[in-house]
Design a protein around this motif. Structure first.
Motif: not given
Length: 262
Positions: A192-201
């Motif tokens: 989920m944390a990686r998903g949040v970062v990918w949303l930002m990218i």
């Protein structure tokens, strides 16, 4: 007999690849955690993590191992995408997942190439390829491609969040029963944390496309910096950084316990 031996080698090659990904993300997350609590560290992307690995004792040896792992990961992702080893099928969702696996193989191949350039003598690589890429991104077709990539990255981020929330990874893992109590929530948090970062990218990429400025393209390091500059920045950065570190541990767990159908 030969086929069985090749499958055995491929499985270990794939596991080494998951381990390489784990090393990269534990470095990214660990440095960001240190930055959030004010004891040094910093915010880096995947290339920055590889550079940090090179600066350690026996750094070149570590990079050679990392390179072998990345090549293993690239090979395994290609096999997952083309041979459909995880049985995603040919539905719209299945094709989307397999396309994501194919893109993952390309991005990690780029990381492997970058690792090779670090292992080569200084000055042996040319910047002309990078200049050409910047020129394409600055063009109208390049901006359209950039926007589409941004949308795809947001889709991947949402998929990671859903996979973590629903524990979708469990059907591909053989986690021992005694370890599930801590391993499962840690994997959920990491995904989920990686998903949040990918949303930002993905959002950064779309913004760059709309502004038609290639120089605005940002990656994981900038995403973490953006969190740090926001209200309650250290707290947000710390939580996401811990999540990225957890994703690195999740990758190590995949190296140990993922079911690999070669």
């Amino acid at each position: 007999m030969i086929k069985h031996a090749n499958e055995h080698k491929l499985k270990w090659f794939a596991r080494l690849g998951y381990g390489a990904r784990g090393l990269i993300y534990t470095v990214i997350g660990g440095l960001a955690v240190m930055s959030a609590i004010g004891v040094g560290g910093g915010t880096v992307d995947s290339k920055g993590a590889i550079q940090k690995a090179m600066q350690q004792p026996l750094g070149q040896t570590l990079l050679v191992i990392l390179l072998i792992g990345l090549l293993g990961y690239v090979s395994w992702r290609l096999i997952q995408a083309v041979k459909d080893t995880d049985h995603h099928g040919t539905s719209i969702k299945g094709v989307a997942v397999r396309s994501g696996l194919f893109v993952s193989s390309i991005t990690h191949a780029a990381l492997a190439f970058y690792t090779v350039t670090l292992l080569l003598p200084t000055g042996s690589s040319s910047g002309s390829g990078s200049d050409s890429a910047q020129g394409f991104v600055a063009s109208t077709p390049g901006q359209i491609v950039l926007g589409l990539v941004g949308i795809a990255v947001i889709g991947a981020g949402l998929a990671h969040i859903a996979k973590g929330y629903k524990s979708g990874f469990m059907k591909y893992m053989s986690i021992p029963a005694k370890q599930k109590s801590w391993a499962s929530p840690l994997c959920q948090f990491g995904l989920m944390a990686r998903g949040v970062v990918w949303l930002m990218i993905g959002w950064f990429l779309i913004q760059s496309s709309l502004k038609a400025r290639a120089g605005d393209i940002a990656g994981m390091g900038e995403a973490l910096n953006t969190l740090a500059r926001s209200p309650y920045g250290n707290w947000l950065l710390g939580i996401v950084a811990l999540g990225l570190f957890a994703f690195g541990v999740y990758s190590f767990l995949e190296a140990a316990w993922r079911r690999i159908d070669a």
